[in-house]
Enzyme design. Sequence first.
Site, PDB file in Angstrom:
ATOM      1  N   ASP A 127      46.367  48.327  46.314  1.00 31.47           N
ATOM      2  CA  ASP A 127      47.277  48.858  45.718  1.00 31.47           C
ATOM      3  C   ASP A 127      47.499  48.187  44.088  1.00 31.47           C
ATOM      4  OD1 ASP A 127      46.680  45.843  45.858  1.00 31.47           O
ATOM      5  OD2 ASP A 127      48.478  45.391  47.242  1.00 31.47           O
TER       6      ASP A 127
ATOM      7  N   ASP B  35      42.497  45.940  43.115  1.00 31.35           N
ATOM      8  CA  ASP B  35      42.549  46.061  44.966  1.00 31.35           C
ATOM      9  C   ASP B  35      43.554  47.712  45.004  1.00 31.35           C
ATOM     10  OD1 ASP B  35      41.924  43.313  45.405  1.00 31.35           O
ATOM     11  OD2 ASP B  35      43.333  42.468  44.959  1.00 31.35           O
TER      12      ASP B  35
ATOM     13  N   ARG C  55      11.830  31.458  33.878  1.00 36.88           N
ATOM     14  CA  ARG C  55      12.006  31.234  32.560  1.00 36.88           C
ATOM     15  C   ARG C  55      11.867  30.745  32.042  1.00 36.88           C
ATOM     16  NH1 ARG C  55      16.467  28.923  36.859  1.00 36.88           N
ATOM     17  NH2 ARG C  55      14.656  28.471  37.934  1.00 36.88           N
TER      18      ARG C  55
ATOM     19  N   ASP D 226      38.320  34.769  44.856  1.00 43.52           N
ATOM     20  CA  ASP D 226      38.853  34.591  43.788  1.00 43.52           C
ATOM     21  C   ASP D 226      38.872  33.094  42.787  1.00 43.52           C
ATOM     22  OD1 ASP D 226      39.261  37.198  43.995  1.00 43.52           O
ATOM     23  OD2 ASP D 226      41.615  37.304  42.759  1.00 43.52           O
TER      24      ASP D 226
END
Length: 712
Positions: A519, A517, A393, A602
């Site tokens: 659905d 997802d 870095r 999540d």
Amino acid sequence: MQTRKKYIFLAFLASWLLLFLFGGDQLRRFALFSVRKAESPRSWPRWTDRSLLRSFAEPEELQRDGDPALLSPRARRAAWLSAHRSSRCRMESCFDLSRCERNGFKVFTYPQERGQPVSETYSKILSSIERSRYHTARPEEACLFILSADTLDRDRLSEHYVRDLEGKIHGSPLWNGGRNHLIFNLYSGTWPGYGGELGFDPGHAILARASSDSRTFRPGFDVSIPLIPREHPQRGGRRGRLAEVPPKRRFLLAFKGKRYLTGIGSGTRNALHHIHNGKDIISLTTCKHGKDWHRHKDTRCDKDNVDYERFDYQELLHNSTFCIVPRGRRLGSFRFLEALQIPSAVRCIRPERVLAFQQQTQFLWDAYFSSVDKIVHTTLEIIRDRLDPARSRSRRLWNALPGGLLVLPEFSTHLGDFPFYYLHHGYSPSKKFTAFIRAVSQAGSLSQPLLRLIQAVSGSQYCAQIVVLWSCEKPPPPRGKWPQSSVPMTIIQGRRKLSDRFFPFGAIQTDAVLSLDEDTSLSTSEVDFAFSVWLSFPERIVGFPTRSHFWDAERGRWGCTSRWTNEVSMVLGAAAFYHRYYHSLFTEHLPAGLRELPACQDVLLNALVAAVTKLPPIKVTQRKRHEEGAARQAGCGDDGAAGTPPGPPPAPAGARRTEGGRRLWQRQDCLNQLANWFGYMPLVSSRLRLDPVLFKDQVSVLRKKYPSLERP
């Protein structure tokens, strides 16, 4: 004959003239240097306006800050070199790079011996390494080794001094002359000289020390660390405290600390009591330190000890414009960390740069020094950068938000590849996105919601490709049964792990990722609008289904709810845009045990992005409320009616009787485990929702860009 003498005289005169012209400056320096060496050393300067300055102390009070009866610097240097024969060590000469090339950057800690004393600070250091992603339990795959013996305090008079350390170290079959070892040290030497002696030969080991000097420090090999207080937190740590500029505080100047009666540092600290006025200038010292302080106490000690207890140190620190940092016994000082956390006024730079300077100190504190975990991980990352300079870095990455610990060099070393550098450095993400759909249907065939979702997403003008993560037991259908799409489609066979949806798959080529997802019900207009919002906030998560967290005071733990409230702190991966870098950060930065917690992925991604950006996610409007179906395990379950405020979670015993209650309990546990790992709750709440311009305004539909969003 006379002519010969004449030429000899002219040659002699010319040589002296040349010597004076070209070597006179060196001769004068040598003469001045000799005179300076002959002079006796002085502790205080001779001011030209000495007669105009008010004297606060008598000359006999100002003792020398020198080392009493010590060897000369040359003798001390020779003694140190004899003890440390590897003073010329560099990574190329004293470090086996091949160990790191085989298995990556892995760190092994020696097993703890029974009955071996370990200080509280060193125990925190070992715990930081063992809980990190660097740790390995197998020494044969390790790149770096950490001793289990406490090496922090090498003062022979200290209670934490470990005796016969050299015999214990050299007796280990892993020692190998110290090669590929890292030794942490805070205190070295002892009274009265407090030199750099460790009491053992470190060999080829890297030294991470708090009191290094230019004579003993090996650039590019050793690491300089701050002096860590015993009460420094393990993880998390307090946020920095940046006051207004210019600061308006109760005290102008303050100091509280030990007053050394003899030896190093005594002269400076003995003179501090003269500036104390008890009003805006506070200088408090105590003689109570060491075992024999009564034997050296002077007439001021009793009064100083009483005044010392009148003020709280933290109160003085937070309410002072300036703080004095006098020298102590050693080179290291706790004042370094205090100055970073609470920056005092700066007068040595331009006034317009004072705020920027103080903000930089706050960034350094929060990114690298606020906890033992960050200090240790920063040390390891510095060593990791030295292993491969081509992929290390840059200074800009280390010195700009969010800091080097959250910038993975294996992902990239270019600022334009990271979402949090776009705004400040003029970069912008690509104008296309990848739709990443997770399929979990157990039927092994293509469901109607999945077909409709592929059709809606492929119709977006910004969609570059569709990647389907097939996480089912049965193999995916043949290529001929998948719907025709105007964009390329890739099918990836998953490992049926929840963390797969945030794995950095090479098939994802765009900066933006639309996580879905199977659905999920979205229209093309919703996808286009959400992506246009994300282009303005590429460092955040932008999406539709949201959740919020709260603190349950009755149970003393964190909880989450899916009820519609005025605050949002999480956007679920069932329909969300984010930068693909967060896939790499999720996989590499978080430990495996945390990533594989059930119903936690999540929540973890939102917490990770919030920890990086210090910003909340962004919710965008949609045609109808997103309902979770087969893939609802990613967020908090529906535990209440819409529009009602969040309440405490159901009792654990009752919750586990149903599938929804079990998932809810798992998410509550996930929140508390991630708060424990971070050391604080990184999630940030927001009351913002972004709608299209003229959304639901009573104007012509022709003036609206996304009129379909208003349809039921």
